[in-house]
Write a protein that holds these residues in place. Structure first.
Motif, mmCIF file in Angstrom:
data_model
loop_
_atom_site.group_PDB
_atom_site.id
_atom_site.type_symbol
_atom_site.label_atom_id
_atom_site.label_comp_id
_atom_site.label_asym_id
_atom_site.label_seq_id
_atom_site.Cartn_x
_atom_site.Cartn_y
_atom_site.Cartn_z
ATOM 1 N N ARG A 199 1.792 15.163 -12.965
ATOM 2 C CA ARG A 199 0.679 15.778 -13.685
ATOM 3 C C ARG A 199 0.536 17.250 -13.345
ATOM 4 O O ARG A 199 0.249 18.075 -14.214
ATOM 5 N N LYS A 200 0.730 17.585 -12.066
ATOM 6 C CA LYS A 200 0.645 18.991 -11.671
ATOM 7 C C LYS A 200 1.750 19.814 -12.322
ATOM 8 O O LYS A 200 1.546 20.965 -12.726
ATOM 9 N N GLN A 201 2.938 19.226 -12.446
ATOM 10 C CA GLN A 201 4.039 19.934 -13.097
ATOM 11 C C GLN A 201 3.722 20.208 -14.566
ATOM 12 O O GLN A 201 3.979 21.293 -15.079
ATOM 13 N N ILE A 202 3.134 19.208 -15.242
ATOM 14 C CA ILE A 202 2.757 19.394 -16.646
ATOM 15 C C ILE A 202 1.695 20.464 -16.776
ATOM 16 O O ILE A 202 1.768 21.354 -17.628
ATOM 17 N N ILE A 244 0.837 -1.204 0.000
ATOM 18 C CA ILE A 244 0.000 0.000 0.000
ATOM 19 C C ILE A 244 0.871 1.252 0.000
ATOM 20 O O ILE A 244 0.603 2.217 -0.729
ATOM 21 N N GLN A 245 1.928 1.242 0.820
ATOM 22 C CA GLN A 245 2.816 2.402 0.867
ATOM 23 C C GLN A 245 3.492 2.633 -0.474
ATOM 24 O O GLN A 245 3.643 3.775 -0.912
ATOM 25 N N ALA A 246 3.889 1.539 -1.151
ATOM 26 C CA ALA A 246 4.510 1.676 -2.468
ATOM 27 C C ALA A 246 3.521 2.247 -3.476
ATOM 28 O O ALA A 246 3.874 3.103 -4.303
ATOM 29 N N GLU A 247 2.266 1.799 -3.412
ATOM 30 C CA GLU A 247 1.250 2.299 -4.336
ATOM 31 C C GLU A 247 0.940 3.771 -4.067
ATOM 32 O O GLU A 247 0.777 4.562 -4.996
ATOM 33 N N THR A 292 1.401 9.322 -5.614
ATOM 34 C CA THR A 292 1.840 10.674 -5.264
ATOM 35 C C THR A 292 2.794 11.233 -6.310
ATOM 36 O O THR A 292 2.670 12.396 -6.726
ATOM 37 N N LEU A 293 3.742 10.416 -6.750
ATOM 38 C CA LEU A 293 4.676 10.868 -7.783
ATOM 39 C C LEU A 293 3.945 11.166 -9.088
ATOM 40 O O LEU A 293 4.273 12.135 -9.790
#
Length: 299
Positions: free
Chosen positions: A257-260, A243-246, A251-252
């Motif tokens: 997407r926000k950067q784009i 779950i933490q990996a997902e 998040t990444l």
């Protein structure tokens, strides 16, 4: 004649687990002097996160209260060298049976005087150890006994106590040369024999201690339950890691997407500013002015 005078008549005490399984089970037995009143039970602490969730308890006493044998509940603890808790364990750094017994006596026999402490190498052993570059792990059983005296009911009592402590000590080097160190311990109860006339003979105490045995069927059920618990904990930890990996992946992806989107907005704002500057320029001096592209800010 000496052998006859040294003989000890005994009776069996049963320690019953009334709550751990679908039916009451014989959990353990121990021999105590004949004619004593006794009782034994298994105490369960559901949800306990440090140490075992169960403990064997037993009390046996002479009718005139001049002598008694007691098996107390187990305890667990932990500590680190930088002050953080060691899991969910109470904070303590006992690193030997002697240190733990001293604390136990202070808490449970407040006015007692320590006459003698000695290790019990016959009951101590190394369970496992490993060492690699920058780290080490050692797990062992440390056993010890103490003789104390105190007054109780107007009598001078002499009490011999023993305990086996399972200890886990780990060291790991950290960046910058610092050393992370932790210790966790669990005492498997304290077995004590007090007597008003004089200290109980060591031979009698050791014979009694040797008769404390768990029942095979109950022990098998406990072992199976602990294996299942360990498997469940491992599965839960694996699920948590997944779950933490997902969450990290999502998040990444959201950050990307926000950067784009931000880059698109910045470029659009740049074009709008450029168009507005062209529309607002002085027509009489347009040959002397250079129209500069608005810079796009890096994201």
């Amino acid at each position: 004649a000496q052998a006859a005078s040294d003989a000890l008549r005994v009776q069996r005490v049963e320690i019953i687990d009334a709550k751990g399984f679908e039916r009451p089970m014989l959990a353990a037995t121990i021999m105590v002097p004949a004619g004593w009143q006794s009782r034994g039970e298994v105490q369960w602490t559901p949800g306990r996160q440090c140490g075992r969730a169960y403990g064997l308890l037993m009390q046996a006493a002479a009718a005139d209260a001049s002598a008694a044998i007691e098996l107390s509940a187990p305890e667990a603890w932990g500590a680190t060298n930088y002050g953080a808790p060691a899991g969910d364990c109470p904070q303590a750094s006992f690193a030997s049976a002697g240190e733990y017994l001293s604390s136990w006596i202070q808490r449970h026999r407040k006015d007692a005087r320590m006459v003698e402490f000695k290790p019990r190498p016959d009951k101590s052993r190394v369970i496992g150890q490993q060492q690699s570059s920058g780290s080490s792990l050692r797990v062992w059983v440390d056993s010890g006994q103490a003789l104390i005296t105190y007054r109780q009911g107007g009598r001078e009592m002499h009490e011999l106590l023993v305990t086996n402590v399972i200890l886990n000590h780990s060291r790991m080097s950290m960046p910058g040369g610092q050393m992370f160190e932790s210790i966790q311990g669990q005492a498997l109860g304290v077995l004590a024999w007090r007597n008003a006339a004089a200290p109980v003979p060591q031979r009698h105490f050791d014979l009694m201690w040797a008769t404390l045995r768990t029942a095979p069927e109950w022990q098998a059920r406990i072992d199976a339950a602990e294996r299942q618990m360990a498997a469940d904990n491992a599965a839960t930890q694996a699920k948590i890691s997944q779950i933490q990996a997902e969450i990290s992946r999502q998040t990444l992806e959201q950050i990307r997407r926000k950067q784009i989107a931000l880059a698109v907005v910045v470029r659009w704002v740049g074009r709008e500013q450029h168009a507005q500057s062209v529309a607002d320029r002085d027509p009489r001096g347009h040959d002397q002015k250079r129209i500069a592209e608005s810079p796009i800010l890096p994201v």
